[in-house]
Design a protein around this motif. Sequence first.
Motif, mmCIF file in Angstrom:
data_model
loop_
_atom_site.group_PDB
_atom_site.id
_atom_site.type_symbol
_atom_site.label_atom_id
_atom_site.label_comp_id
_atom_site.label_asym_id
_atom_site.label_seq_id
_atom_site.Cartn_x
_atom_site.Cartn_y
_atom_site.Cartn_z
ATOM 1 N N ASP A 175 0.850 -1.190 0.000
ATOM 2 C CA ASP A 175 0.000 0.000 0.000
ATOM 3 C C ASP A 175 0.893 1.249 0.000
ATOM 4 O O ASP A 175 1.539 1.563 0.993
ATOM 5 C CB ASP A 175 -0.894 -0.043 1.246
ATOM 6 C CG ASP A 175 -1.905 1.086 1.234
ATOM 7 O OD1 ASP A 175 -1.800 1.950 0.321
ATOM 8 O OD2 ASP A 175 -2.773 1.103 2.112
ATOM 9 N N ARG A 176 0.901 1.967 -1.119
ATOM 10 C CA ARG A 176 1.836 3.085 -1.247
ATOM 11 C C ARG A 176 1.463 4.274 -0.363
ATOM 12 O O ARG A 176 2.271 5.162 -0.118
ATOM 13 C CB ARG A 176 1.932 3.526 -2.710
ATOM 14 C CG ARG A 176 2.501 2.434 -3.594
ATOM 15 C CD ARG A 176 2.655 2.927 -5.011
ATOM 16 N NE ARG A 176 3.528 4.074 -5.099
ATOM 17 C CZ ARG A 176 4.848 3.988 -5.079
ATOM 18 N NH1 ARG A 176 5.413 2.817 -4.975
ATOM 19 N NH2 ARG A 176 5.576 5.071 -5.163
ATOM 20 N N SER A 177 0.199 4.287 0.116
ATOM 21 C CA SER A 177 -0.154 5.424 0.969
ATOM 22 C C SER A 177 0.604 5.361 2.295
ATOM 23 O O SER A 177 0.748 6.369 2.981
ATOM 24 C CB SER A 177 -1.660 5.465 1.213
ATOM 25 O OG SER A 177 -2.089 4.232 1.702
ATOM 26 N N LEU A 178 1.129 4.154 2.620
ATOM 27 C CA LEU A 178 1.909 4.035 3.859
ATOM 28 C C LEU A 178 3.184 4.873 3.780
ATOM 29 O O LEU A 178 3.552 5.549 4.743
ATOM 30 C CB LEU A 178 2.265 2.568 4.123
ATOM 31 C CG LEU A 178 1.109 1.664 4.505
ATOM 32 C CD1 LEU A 178 1.562 0.226 4.597
ATOM 33 C CD2 LEU A 178 0.509 2.120 5.825
ATOM 34 N N THR A 179 3.882 4.830 2.627
ATOM 35 C CA THR A 179 5.104 5.631 2.514
ATOM 36 C C THR A 179 4.758 7.105 2.513
ATOM 37 O O THR A 179 5.484 7.926 3.075
ATOM 38 C CB THR A 179 5.887 5.304 1.231
ATOM 39 O OG1 THR A 179 4.994 5.328 0.138
ATOM 40 C CG2 THR A 179 6.567 3.963 1.311
ATOM 41 N N ARG A 180 3.622 7.437 1.871
ATOM 42 C CA ARG A 180 3.227 8.846 1.858
ATOM 43 C C ARG A 180 2.910 9.325 3.266
ATOM 44 O O ARG A 180 3.320 10.413 3.678
ATOM 45 C CB ARG A 180 2.018 9.036 0.941
ATOM 46 C CG ARG A 180 2.434 9.449 -0.452
ATOM 47 C CD ARG A 180 1.239 9.623 -1.357
ATOM 48 N NE ARG A 180 1.274 8.642 -2.426
ATOM 49 C CZ ARG A 180 0.249 7.927 -2.827
ATOM 50 N NH1 ARG A 180 -0.939 8.075 -2.242
ATOM 51 N NH2 ARG A 180 0.375 7.074 -3.800
ATOM 52 N N ALA A 181 2.216 8.459 4.007
ATOM 53 C CA ALA A 181 1.878 8.825 5.390
ATOM 54 C C ALA A 181 3.155 9.042 6.189
ATOM 55 O O ALA A 181 3.278 10.011 6.948
ATOM 56 C CB ALA A 181 1.048 7.713 6.017
ATOM 57 N N SER A 182 4.131 8.149 5.970
ATOM 58 C CA SER A 182 5.380 8.267 6.722
ATOM 59 C C SER A 182 6.087 9.568 6.366
ATOM 60 O O SER A 182 6.581 10.290 7.237
ATOM 61 C CB SER A 182 6.240 7.052 6.407
ATOM 62 O OG SER A 182 7.587 7.383 6.474
ATOM 63 N N ALA A 183 6.089 9.904 5.064
ATOM 64 C CA ALA A 183 6.730 11.143 4.640
ATOM 65 C C ALA A 183 5.999 12.338 5.236
ATOM 66 O O ALA A 183 6.602 13.312 5.684
ATOM 67 C CB ALA A 183 6.739 11.213 3.120
ATOM 68 N N ASN A 184 4.707 12.234 5.287
ATOM 69 C CA ASN A 184 3.873 13.298 5.816
ATOM 70 C C ASN A 184 4.172 13.548 7.295
ATOM 71 O O ASN A 184 4.074 14.673 7.780
ATOM 72 C CB ASN A 184 2.406 12.883 5.645
ATOM 73 C CG ASN A 184 1.539 14.078 5.405
ATOM 74 O OD1 ASN A 184 2.050 15.178 5.259
ATOM 75 N ND2 ASN A 184 0.239 13.862 5.369
ATOM 76 N N LEU A 185 4.562 12.471 7.974
ATOM 77 C CA LEU A 185 4.880 12.599 9.387
ATOM 78 C C LEU A 185 6.320 13.047 9.592
ATOM 79 O O LEU A 185 6.818 13.048 10.714
ATOM 80 C CB LEU A 185 4.622 11.275 10.110
ATOM 81 C CG LEU A 185 3.144 10.875 10.180
ATOM 82 C CD1 LEU A 185 2.986 9.434 10.594
ATOM 83 C CD2 LEU A 185 2.410 11.793 11.158
ATOM 84 N N GLY A 186 7.013 13.363 8.508
ATOM 85 C CA GLY A 186 8.337 13.964 8.625
ATOM 86 C C GLY A 186 9.509 13.039 8.440
ATOM 87 O O GLY A 186 10.642 13.427 8.658
ATOM 88 N N ALA A 187 9.283 11.780 8.031
ATOM 89 C CA ALA A 187 10.408 10.850 7.855
ATOM 90 C C ALA A 187 11.044 11.077 6.495
ATOM 91 O O ALA A 187 10.356 11.324 5.512
ATOM 92 C CB ALA A 187 9.926 9.418 7.975
ATOM 93 N N ASP A 188 12.378 10.988 6.467
ATOM 94 C CA ASP A 188 13.026 11.119 5.160
ATOM 95 C C ASP A 188 12.954 9.770 4.449
ATOM 96 O O ASP A 188 12.635 8.755 5.060
ATOM 97 C CB ASP A 188 14.475 11.592 5.334
ATOM 98 C CG ASP A 188 15.285 10.660 6.192
ATOM 99 O OD1 ASP A 188 15.424 9.490 5.794
ATOM 100 O OD2 ASP A 188 15.750 11.090 7.268
ATOM 101 N N PRO A 189 13.235 9.758 3.127
ATOM 102 C CA PRO A 189 13.051 8.514 2.356
ATOM 103 C C PRO A 189 13.795 7.324 2.950
ATOM 104 O O PRO A 189 13.281 6.199 2.950
ATOM 105 C CB PRO A 189 13.607 8.876 0.978
ATOM 106 C CG PRO A 189 13.451 10.347 0.879
ATOM 107 C CD PRO A 189 13.619 10.878 2.262
ATOM 108 N N VAL A 190 15.022 7.543 3.483
ATOM 109 C CA VAL A 190 15.794 6.413 4.010
ATOM 110 C C VAL A 190 15.104 5.827 5.239
ATOM 111 O O VAL A 190 14.933 4.608 5.367
ATOM 112 C CB VAL A 190 17.231 6.866 4.347
ATOM 113 C CG1 VAL A 190 18.006 5.715 4.958
ATOM 114 C CG2 VAL A 190 17.921 7.365 3.089
ATOM 115 N N THR A 191 14.670 6.711 6.149
ATOM 116 C CA THR A 191 13.948 6.235 7.331
ATOM 117 C C THR A 191 12.684 5.511 6.912
ATOM 118 O O THR A 191 12.366 4.435 7.432
ATOM 119 C CB THR A 191 13.569 7.424 8.250
ATOM 120 O OG1 THR A 191 14.682 8.299 8.313
ATOM 121 C CG2 THR A 191 13.184 6.953 9.622
#
Lengths: 284, 578
Positions: A175-191
Amino acid sequence: MSGLPPYATVGQKAWYYGFRVICGLIFFFLIAPIAVIIPLSFNAEDFFTFTPEMLSLSPEGYSMKHYEDFFTNSEWQQALWNSVRIAPMATILSVSFGTLAAIGLSQPHVPFRRAIMAILISPMIVPLIISAAGMYFFYSRVGLQGTYWGVVLAHAALGIPFVIITVTATLVGFDRSLTRASANLGADPVTTFFKVQMPLILPGVISGGLFAFITSFDEVVVVLFVGSAGQKTLPWQMFTGLREQISPTILAVATILVTLSILLLATIEILRRRSEKLRGMSPG
Amino acid sequence: MTDATGPDQVTGATPDNAIRNADRADNGPVLAADGTPLKRSLNRALRREKTRALLLIAPLLLFILITFIAPIADMLFRSVENAIVEDTLPATVEALDEWDSATEELPSPDVFRALFFDLFVAAEAKEHTQLGTRLNYEQTGISSTFRSTGRGLDDIGELYQDVFEDQNELWEEADFWYAMMNAGDGAAAGDLLAAERARMAALTDEPKDGEIGFAPSATIASILPRTTREYTAFAILTALVEEDVVAEEEPWEAVFAALGLDLQDQSLRAGIEGYSGPGAAELQAALANVDSLPVVDYRAAFIEEDDDWGDPEVWRTLQTYSDRYTMGYFLNSIDLQLTPDGIQSRPEDEQIYILLFQRTLIMSMAITLSCILLGYPIAFLLANLPLRTANVLMILVLLPFWTSLLVRTSAWKVLLQQQGVINDILVWIGLVDDANRLVMINNQTGTIIAMTHILLPFMILPLYSVMKTIPPAYVRAAKSLGATDWTAFWRVYFPNSVPGIGAGSILVFILAIGYYITPELVGGTTGVFISNRIAYHISSSLNWGLAAALGSILLAAVLILYWTYDRIVGIDNVKLGG
């Protein structure tokens, strides 16, 4: 096929049971050759068939001497050690390159996706003897023929299609919205990759890695050509053993390898179920 | 990302500002938040995404290209490459170009003389036997001609050498030669040195760029061109292959032969007489005595070394295969041969490849067919059983799939032997007499049985996944419309399962035609495939060109099948282990 209806005719009943017997025989054909070598490997004699003592189940007919030979013979030990040195390195290479590429391939917009996929899968399609011939010619030009790294690189190339296939299959349900959610919460791509995506696709990565490992661990054609005596692996030793001086130690090694495959099969099956459960694709 | 989550700056690119900007620019294009037109902004985002995907793929793509695709390309290249003739005998090939192969005349003495110098250097570099082996594939016997001639070339050179050394013992001195040929402080013939380095590099297949401690003098190169050429070749091989010091080694016999020819050359006479550098006195003395030098008939000398040089057939073969690229290997792999008179079939007793290709195809088809026969019932059973039972039975299919190929092959070797388990059981039951045990191994039967067992899971798995998708309602509907069990299966279920048969068959067939290990171990002589022949040519006969050509043909066959498979099933749908 799900059970016989009560109104089945004699012919239908005969076919129903007849078909099961046929299937039973085919299953027997599939399993018997593997099952037979296990008791034979405990043969007290240097024969490849059941001795009368073995058939009467008397303890004198059985012994561990072929296993002892495997664990004490320096040639077999060297071969085992070479296999243990080559396969994990090849696996690490295929898994790290393969996982990155699989993530890249599962992005929505990839130019030349089909062509790239065809190239990456090709080591699985091209007959091993052709890969071996090409690698022998090319690696001897660049000085890799007969070296540890030559064999490792060759095996890594052979293992990559398996990693690509298993990891892309896992990513299909991601589910790609998971990565978007993570980015939205301030995580950088590596995290995001290590904390969110990796745990979810880990079962796929591990089973891809197991495929790559078994590919390298079992491989004999390419190592025969690309390797030299210093890279003699377990399958190579078995191959020469079968071709030249056939010794029952091969059966002991075969039994050990069968045990290893059963363990690997079980691991992959567990991982597959876990991955499906994680992605909510199956109820169990 | 940071743009969107950063603090709102009044002058920055905030949505509010963007709307205000959009309001200000009336009738302009739709703008994104940062003020650029939306279209461009979207394009840029798309491009960034594509680049990121490609960057993730790039390392692996590069890895595969180097470790796998390059070797395959190298193999394809080797199947047509034939530079060895021109690299080993450059001057001969050039001189032979003018010879008309249709005549029964031998080539002119010039060709033989070129061959002497070419072959002399090749023999010093120990490359002449390789060329002999290469040409031996085309005409049996050439290999020994090259080998024996290579040993006798010194004798021809010594005819000159002895005369020089009788005249003046200085000609035996390595440092005398070095002083005469080396440029030292004077002008060096750089072009000649570079050309000779390139010739030696092509001859030995290794770069020859190292320091050799010698540069041919430009003066001596102009008055003694042949000698300088041979001496330079001598210097390069001495310094870089033998790893000796050039100034301490006496030159080859061929250098004396070249010097003799230079002295006998009328057009060089004036130059030598006017020369005043090192060794001038000795050179001019030798020139005065030129009549004592032998006039060697190279043609007669070669024929004396080996009669075969008097056979125009040898020269025809050499001329036919002097091109840098050849179809020869491909023709050989379909039992044809390139001859001076065009393409002809090989001698009856050497025609094996067509037969071997046919056998590979027929046996692969037999294996595919037996896989369908054994795999279909199993897949049908698994697809129609309840999932839980099917999963348990599936282990029986997956276990052989996961077991090492060599384990399965050794199992069959043990089972099928004449003193093996199957024969023992048959004798025990009484079906077979102890004296006539069945021969099931080291023939085609052995290969077909073992390979059916090994490839069966590759048939069952795709068949099973196709059968799982056939709705059971179809068969029920057919039965409720009055079809018998057989009709319902044959007219409804079976046509639906055909894609599975197609996918499984192509997969099994692709795997079967390239198999090497199992046929090698249980196939004996009649049950081997084309791949065993490829392996033989790589490791035993060392005819790599032929191995590459056979491999290329096999590769082409597999790629066509693979393309078909991709069209039918799609490569993305390959599944592993259920």
